[in-house]
Structure formats: structure tokens, C-alpha cells
Scaffold this active site. Structure first.
Site, PDB file in Angstrom:
ATOM      1  N   GLU A 115     -51.964  10.081 -73.091  1.00 26.71           N
ATOM      2  CA  GLU A 115     -52.405  11.477 -73.206  1.00 26.71           C
ATOM      3  C   GLU A 115     -52.105  12.255 -71.923  1.00 26.71           C
ATOM      4  OE1 GLU A 115     -52.780  12.678 -76.234  1.00 26.71           O
ATOM      5  OE2 GLU A 115     -54.858  13.333 -76.041  1.00 26.71           O
ATOM      6  N   ALA A 119     -50.484  20.178 -83.784  1.00 27.23           N
ATOM      7  CA  ALA A 119     -51.167  21.252 -84.512  1.00 27.23           C
ATOM      8  C   ALA A 119     -52.665  21.270 -84.256  1.00 27.23           C
ATOM      9  CB  ALA A 119     -50.886  21.114 -86.008  1.00 27.23           C
ATOM     10  N   ASP A 145     -59.970  13.350 -77.157  1.00 24.21           N
ATOM     11  CA  ASP A 145     -59.156  13.039 -78.344  1.00 24.21           C
ATOM     12  C   ASP A 145     -58.912  11.530 -78.467  1.00 24.21           C
ATOM     13  OD1 ASP A 145     -59.103  15.752 -78.476  1.00 24.21           O
ATOM     14  OD2 ASP A 145     -56.933  15.980 -78.401  1.00 24.21           O
ATOM     15  N   SER A 185     -51.285  13.552 -80.739  1.00 23.47           N
ATOM     16  CA  SER A 185     -50.838  12.852 -79.526  1.00 23.47           C
ATOM     17  C   SER A 185     -51.789  11.706 -79.200  1.00 23.47           C
ATOM     18  CB  SER A 185     -50.745  13.819 -78.343  1.00 23.47           C
ATOM     19  OG  SER A 185     -52.009  14.374 -78.051  1.00 23.47           O
TER      20      SER A 185
END
Ligand SMILES: Nc1ncnc2c1ncn2[C@@H]1O[C@H](COP(=O)(O)OP(=O)(O)OP(=O)(O)O)[C@@H](O)[C@H]1O
Ligand SMILES: C[C@@](O)(CCO)CC(=O)[O-]
Ligand SMILES: [Mg+2]
Length: 394
Positions: free
Chosen positions: A190, A138, A201, A143
Site C-alpha cells: 500500500e 475506484a 484498507d 490496491s
């Protein structure tokens, strides 16, 4: 041996997608975390339990050993995936190249990190269970939080990094060098899930706090004002991998049109960083917030231009603007989550009615605190009982 770790999700303030193409991103960790428990066993099996995505798998070590002849063991190269191992794992799990299935991606990234860490020695028998407070897929870095937890726990289990927790501690973090190792292994996870990640991230999942990310270079921003942020999940499903690939196609198709847009996003991130820094060195004024709001609006338009908007995100922007609040998508877009900036003077009644209006649209919505710690090892006492109960179920 038993290791309990957690890593935070993230929100990108500015720079999603542009960061994949070498531009600056500003990202911040959230107080929503993914927890992972790893237990060494004597069952001769490797088991993974992923209740958030309803996935539970077990393999005999003898099955996994069949993968080893295809694993060449040049493990120092962590910036790229071992294509031969990925191919073998896809065959093993039974996934076609274009398959983006949630559970297959999660299994592939686990097996990739497991085999690449243990493949040149004895494969250990273990059980890994993961539970996350983050919505999956979302835009909040689920992840990356998953990959960071896998990397930290498996690196610990392999002995490549120590378990930092002392008897008397509740939580502990690794030293800089170990965090770099965790971050680079998480980046591999990732790569399996995102295809072509920038690494922002997993960097936030590893280091936490707020950071500036540019071409793999991570600069923690230590002096940042406390920001109040509303998070909204439109619940429209999307895949980061698909959206990143779509943006790349658009850039290739219209290079001279898209390049200035990416440059403008870069300038937005830099201007935002400057304003945030001013807010820590001089009295915060309404004008600071006016600029932050305008940057949010401009970036949201740019994200629509590069093709990662969604009607549900337009609704979020419209509903919040009706209350004088400014929103943009966060993460890969195409649905998923958006952030809304709350001003210090925003009355709690305004926040409450906004949250209600967004819920009436079918969205999930909550005020969140930002800047929590990066990856941590925990003693069971430092983990909420309901999370422990889920992890210990398996
Ligand atoms: N708690 C979890 N358990 C197992 N797998 C997970 C979990 N959280 C995330 N994943 C894996 O990550 C995938 C979602 O990743 P994706 O990058 O599309 O979304 P995201 O990371 O939430 O958003 P963004 O990348 O935009 O921040 C899932 O399909 C699954 O494979
Ligand atoms: C869309 C993107 O920029 C952020 C996803 O959270 C992808 C990435 O940086 O890897
Ligand atoms: Mg992701």
C-alpha cells in the site's frame, strides 16, 4: 507448491482522509474479492499476470538477482519502505518518481514484497496470477485487496507462515499472529501504491468484517446491525495517491481551517459507531436511521470542503436524494465510488428505480452485502469457476 488466496475490498463508512491524519475511520469489508494464485515453477523465471489491468510480465531470476546487492536485508522494519530498494526497483522497472501508472504501481509493489521476503536467500521461480471482482482505482480498496493477497501468498511461499488449508477444508484463515504479518507486508504494498496510507484498507482486507481504525490500532466491531448499502461507481478515474497528497497540501496551507473539519469527521465516525452499537442493543427505530443519514450528509459536505469531491459524486447525491436516500463518497473520492444507505423499509421498487436513474447517468450501481471474511486460503472447489478459469489461463 501452489497457493490460492483471496481478500475482500472495503467501503469506508466515515473517516476517509481524516484517518491519514490520526482520526477515527469506520470501514467494512465487501463481498467483492480479489483472487490470487501462486504456482512454484521450474522455469527459472518470475511471472506476474494481472489481466484486470492488462499487465503481464516475466523476469529471469538472473535479472532479479542483480537487485540483491542493493537490498540490505534488515527486514524486520516493515513500517517503512527500504528507500534504497524502492529506488533500485524504480530503475529496474523504468519508472520515474512521479509516475503513477497503474501497471507500474502494481509491478513495483509485487517486486518489493517478493524481494524483501526472498532477498536474503534463494530467489524462487514462480508464477502469480491475480483476478479481481473489484473495480480498480475506484475507492473500494482494490490496491489493498491486491497487496493483502500478495503478502499472504508470498509469505506462505517463503515459509514464514503456514498454509492453513487442510485437505478436507474449502477455505481457511490464518491465526492472529500470521494475520498481523500479512497485514504489515500488505501495508508495504500500500505504501508503494498510496504514498502515505493510513493502513485502514489493508486492515479490512486482512481481518474483514467491520472495524474501527485509529492511528494503526484496529478494533473489530463484532456487534453491528445488518446495513443495506447501494454502491455506485461513477467511473470517474482517480488516484488515491494524488488525492491523499492534495489533502495534505491543503492542511498545510490552511491548518487552522482544516483542523476543525478533520475533528468534525472524527466526531462523525464516533457518533456513527455509537448509533450502530445502540442499534444492536435496543430496538432499531427510524430515528437511528435519521441520524445515520444526517451523518452521511454532513460528512459528504466535509469531504467537499477538503477538496475530494467531484461533480459526478454531486450527481450521485442529488439523484439518490430525489428518492429520499442519502449518499457520500467512499474511499479517496475525486470520482470513483459512493455509498447510499438503504433503510430497512426502503421498498425494492424504490431501489430499482434509483439504480436505473444512476445507470442513466452512466454509473454502475448495485446493492451489496457487507462484512465478508478477510484474507482466506481456498481450495479450487471454493472459488467460482469463472474466476478459476481466468487464473488458470496463465
Ligand atoms: N486487480 C488488480 N490487479 C493489479 N493491480 C491492481 C489490481 N487492483 C488494484 N491494483 C493496483 O492498485 C492501484 C489502484 O489503487 P488505488 O489505491 O488508487 O485505488 P483503490 O485502492 O481501488 O481505491 P481506494 O484506495 O480509494 O480504496 C492500481 O493502479 C493498481 O496498481
Ligand atoms: C483516502 C484514504 O483515507 C482511504 C482510501 O481508501 C487513504 C488511506 O486511509 O490510506
Ligand atoms: Mg487503494
Amino acid at each position: 507448491m501452489q497457493v490460492l488466496v483471496s481478500a475482500p475490498g472495503k467501503a469506508i463508512l466515515h473517516g476517509e482522509h481524516a484517518v491519514v491524519h490520526g482520526k477515527v475511520a469506520l470501514a467494512v469489508s465487501l463481498n467483492l474479492r480479489t483472487y490470487l494464485q501462486l504456482k512454484a515453477t521450474t522455469s527459472g523465471k518470475v511471472c506476474i499476470n494481472l489481466p484486470n489491468i492488462d499487465t503481464f510480465c516475466c523476469w529471469d531470476l538472473s535479472e532479479l538477482r542483480q537487485l540483491l546487492p542493493h537490498f540490505c536485508g534488515k527486514r524486520e522494519e516493515v513500517k517503512r519502505l527500504d528507500a534504497e530498494l524502492v529506488k533500485k526497483l524504480r530503475e529496474f522497472v523504468g519508472v520515474a518518481d512521479a509516475n503513477l501508472d497503474t501497471c507500474n504501481m502494481a509491478i513495483l509493489s509485487f517486486l518489493y514484497i517478493y524481494i524483501s521476503l526472498f532477498g536474503s536467500g534463494e530467489l524462487p521461480s514462480l508464477t502469480v496470477s491475480v483476478w479481481s471482482e473489484l473495480p480498480t482505482g475506484a475507492g473500494l480498496g482494490s490496491s489493498a485487496a491486491y497487496s493483502v493477497c500478495l503478502a499472504a501468498a508470498l509469505l506462505c511461499a517463503s515459509g514464514a507462515i503456514p498454509a492453513p488449508l487442510k485437505e478436507w477444508d474449502h477455505t481457511a484463515r490464518w491465526c492472529q499472529e500470521d494475520l498481523e504479518l500479512i497485514n504489515s507486508r500488505a501495508f508495504q504494498g500500500e505504501m508503494i501504491i498510496h504514498g502515505n496510507p493510513s493502513g485502514v484498507d489493508n486492515a479490512v482486507g486482512t481481518w474483514g468484517g467491520m472495524l474501527r481504525f485509529l492511528a494503526g490500532k484496529i478494533i473489530p466491531l463484532s456487534r453491528v446491525p445488518l446495513l443495506r448499502i447501494l454502491l455506485t461507481n461513477t467511473k470517474v478515474p482517480r488516484s488515491t495517491k494524488v488525492l491523499v497528497a492534495r489533502v495534505k497540501d491543503k492542511i498545510n496551507k490552511f491548518p487552522s481551517i482544516m483542523a476543525p473539519v478533520l475533528d468534525s469527521v472524527d466526531a462523525i465516525s464516533c457518533t456513527c459507531e455509537k448509533v450502530l452499537s445502540e442499534m444492536t442493543s435496543e430496538p432499531i427505530t427510524g430515528e437511528h436511521y435519521n441520524i445515520l443519514e444526517e451523518l452521511i450528509d454532513i460528512n459528504q459536505h466535509h469531504l467537499n470542503v477538503i477538496g475530494v469531491g467531484h461533480p459526478a459524486l454531486d450527481t450521485l447525491c442529488r439523484v439518490t436524494l430525489a428518492k429520499g436516500l442519502h449518499s457520500k463518497l467512499t474511499g479517496a473520492g475525486g470520482g470513483g465510488c459512493g455509498i447510499t444507505l438503504l433503510r430497512p423499509e426502503t421498498d425494492s421498487s424504490v431501489v430499482q428505480t434509483t439504480v436505473q436513474d444512476l445507470r442513466d447517468c452512466g454509473f454502475d450501481c448495485w446493492e451489496t452485502s457487507i462484512g465478508g471474511p478477510g484474507v482466506q486460503q481456498h481450495s479450487p472447489l471454493s472459488v467460482k469457476e469463472e474466476v478459476l478459469e481466468i487464473l488458470n489461463r496463465y
